[in-house]
Design an enzyme around this catalytic site. Structure first.
Site, PDB file in Angstrom:
ATOM      1  CE1 TYR A 114      -3.569  -2.406   0.107  1.00 17.18           C
ATOM      2  CE2 TYR A 114      -2.331  -3.199   2.054  1.00 17.18           C
ATOM      3  CZ  TYR A 114      -3.638  -3.393   1.158  1.00 17.18           C
ATOM      4  OH  TYR A 114      -4.282  -4.598   1.323  1.00 17.18           O
ATOM      5  CG  HIS A 160      -9.469  -1.560  -4.726  1.00 13.03           C
ATOM      6  ND1 HIS A 160     -10.098  -1.693  -3.707  1.00 13.03           N
ATOM      7  CD2 HIS A 160     -10.697  -1.539  -5.733  1.00 13.03           C
ATOM      8  CE1 HIS A 160     -11.315  -2.072  -3.478  1.00 13.03           C
ATOM      9  NE2 HIS A 160     -11.949  -1.848  -4.865  1.00 13.03           N
TER      10      HIS A 160
END
Length: 143
Positions: A22, A99
């Site tokens: 991430y 996302h």
């Protein structure tokens, strides 16, 4: 135009949780990036994060009532929540699903989205830039 940017479970841990997946941008840094980009585009972004599905539902209902576009990263609820999908289906303004990671290149369970069928579009795998791309798209569309 006001844009609701809604982040779901675990996204408050950005910068600490799996930075190899991430990135190292924290949620506070992400919110500042989004707010700055929105302002540059003549938009106002309201950036929120919750680990509570009920709170996410309330925010989406509010956006539906106000006819405001939504940029949504529902985290793991993307793959599990029919309730969230049903709330998103009520939106008349655009819904952009975002996302940070490429969910299609990860575990099989992450490849299904309950949200995509009711979203205007989806941006996946482009890191935090996905949010900025979503804002640019919305800036070119009337709400």
């Amino acid at each position: 135009m006001i844009v609701q940017v809604i982040n779901g479970p675990n996204l408050g841990r950005l910068g600490r949780r799996e930075p190899d997946v991430y990135g190292d941008t924290t949620h506070d840094q992400l919110a500042a990036l989004i707010e700055a980009e929105a302002a540059a585009l003549g938009l106002k972004a309201i950036v929120r994060q919750s680990d509570s599905e009920a709170e996410l539902l309330d925010w989406i209902h509010g956006a539906a009532d106000a006819n405001q576009p939504v940029i949504l990263n529902a985290g793991g609820l993307t793959h599990t929540s029919v309730a969230l999908r049903d709330a998103c289906a009520e939106l008349s303004a655009p819904l952009i699903e975002v996302h940070i990671s490429n969910v299609h290149a990860r575990e099989e369970f992450r490849r299904h989205s309950y949200l995509s069928p009711v979203a205007t579009g989806a941006i996946v795998g482009l890191g935090v830039q996905g949010y900025l791309l979503a804002l640019r798209y919305l800036a070119g569309r009337p709400a």
